[in-house]
Motif scaffolding. Structure first.
Motif, PDB file in Angstrom:
ATOM      1  N   LYS A  48      -1.173  39.572  32.607  1.00 43.60           N
ATOM      2  CA  LYS A  48      -1.951  38.520  33.240  1.00 43.60           C
ATOM      3  C   LYS A  48      -1.753  37.301  32.357  1.00 43.60           C
ATOM      4  O   LYS A  48      -1.819  37.391  31.139  1.00 43.60           O
ATOM      5  CB  LYS A  48      -3.419  38.896  33.329  1.00 43.60           C
ATOM      6  CG  LYS A  48      -3.677  39.995  34.324  1.00 43.60           C
ATOM      7  CD  LYS A  48      -5.140  40.233  34.535  1.00 43.60           C
ATOM      8  CE  LYS A  48      -5.298  41.329  35.560  1.00 43.60           C
ATOM      9  NZ  LYS A  48      -6.639  41.465  36.046  1.00 43.60           N
ATOM     10  N   ARG A  50      -2.753  33.329  31.473  1.00 41.18           N
ATOM     11  CA  ARG A  50      -3.624  32.163  31.600  1.00 41.18           C
ATOM     12  C   ARG A  50      -2.836  30.959  31.095  1.00 41.18           C
ATOM     13  O   ARG A  50      -2.374  30.942  29.954  1.00 41.18           O
ATOM     14  CB  ARG A  50      -4.888  32.337  30.770  1.00 41.18           C
ATOM     15  CG  ARG A  50      -5.789  33.420  31.275  1.00 41.18           C
ATOM     16  CD  ARG A  50      -7.056  33.485  30.452  1.00 41.18           C
ATOM     17  NE  ARG A  50      -7.815  34.651  30.842  1.00 41.18           N
ATOM     18  CZ  ARG A  50      -8.602  35.325  30.037  1.00 41.18           C
ATOM     19  NH1 ARG A  50      -8.750  34.938  28.785  1.00 41.18           N
ATOM     20  NH2 ARG A  50      -9.261  36.371  30.471  1.00 41.18           N
ATOM     21  N   LYS A  62      -5.554  24.044  34.599  1.00 41.54           N
ATOM     22  CA  LYS A  62      -5.519  25.484  34.331  1.00 41.54           C
ATOM     23  C   LYS A  62      -4.990  26.238  35.536  1.00 41.54           C
ATOM     24  O   LYS A  62      -5.173  25.820  36.675  1.00 41.54           O
ATOM     25  CB  LYS A  62      -6.924  25.990  34.006  1.00 41.54           C
ATOM     26  CG  LYS A  62      -7.494  25.407  32.743  1.00 41.54           C
ATOM     27  CD  LYS A  62      -8.860  25.966  32.465  1.00 41.54           C
ATOM     28  CE  LYS A  62      -9.423  25.354  31.190  1.00 41.54           C
ATOM     29  NZ  LYS A  62     -10.744  25.915  30.868  1.00 41.54           N
ATOM     30  N   ARG A  64      -3.973  30.609  36.617  1.00 42.08           N
ATOM     31  CA  ARG A  64      -3.892  32.024  36.242  1.00 42.08           C
ATOM     32  C   ARG A  64      -2.922  32.725  37.178  1.00 42.08           C
ATOM     33  O   ARG A  64      -2.872  32.428  38.356  1.00 42.08           O
ATOM     34  CB  ARG A  64      -5.254  32.699  36.347  1.00 42.08           C
ATOM     35  CG  ARG A  64      -6.219  32.174  35.332  1.00 42.08           C
ATOM     36  CD  ARG A  64      -7.574  32.798  35.539  1.00 42.08           C
ATOM     37  NE  ARG A  64      -8.530  32.126  34.682  1.00 42.08           N
ATOM     38  CZ  ARG A  64      -9.208  32.719  33.731  1.00 42.08           C
ATOM     39  NH1 ARG A  64      -9.055  33.992  33.518  1.00 42.08           N
ATOM     40  NH2 ARG A  64     -10.044  32.043  32.983  1.00 42.08           N
TER      41      ARG A  64
END
Length: 178
Positions: A48, A50, A62, A64
């Motif tokens: 994962k 970020r 940002k 993800r």
């Protein structure tokens, strides 16, 4: 005479009996493909990710995402701070690695900002890469995780079921059982 009649009935049953047993065996084998040799489900290893971009004016964007296969280029496209951002990541690693070789490139609004850059990145820790002028930064956090292995043995299932009525001249289109 009686033995011949019994043989005439027993012979076809002997030939049919293996066919009756086979479907149950095939179903048991299909379930075994989803389970590992030790009885656990099959899992794949991924990351994962970020992503944080610090722009020249100080604003932060940002995003993800997931990287499900190591050794492949993963393209993350997103909009923020009035720009279109494209970040391409490629991580080489395996389950349990604390540090992974990572290649990244970044383009904004179609212009290359960071050419492919290779470095070792620690997992589970936010690491930052600054441009040479110190105005732009990319921060990445790589979080290892396991995800359940997808069974792709029936990829055609959606194609067969989901295409009802789409193609009128297709002899197999639509519902054949009406």
């Amino acid at each position: 005479m009686r033995a011949i009649r019994s043989l005439a009935l027993a012979l076809p049953l002997a030939l049919i009996a293996p066919m009756v047993v086979q479907p149950g065996t095939a179903r048991a084998d299909a379930g075994a493909t989803q389970m590992g040799e030790d009885g656990e489900k099959n899992y794949d290893f991924g990351l994962k990710v970020r992503i944080e971009l610090r722009m020249e004016d100080g604003t932060t964007v940002k995003h993800r995402g997931d990287m499900r296969t190591m050794g492949m280029d993963w393209r993350f496209e997103f909009d923020g701070a009035d720009h279109h951002h494209v970040l391409v990541l490629n991580a080489e690693g395996k389950e349990g690695d604390k540090v992974m070789p990572l290649t990244l490139s970044y383009e904004r609004d179609g212009m290359d900002v960071i050419a492919p850059y290779k470095s070792d990145w620690k997992t589970r820790k936010r690491e930052t890469l600054w441009t040479t002028d110190g105005k732009l930064a990319i921060a990445l956090t790589l979080i290892p995780y396991k995800f359940e292995h997808e069974d792709k043995s029936r990829d055609d299932k959606d194609k067969i079921i989901g295409n009802e009525g789409e193609d009128d001249d297709d002899p197999l289109g639509g519902n054949l059982f009406n």
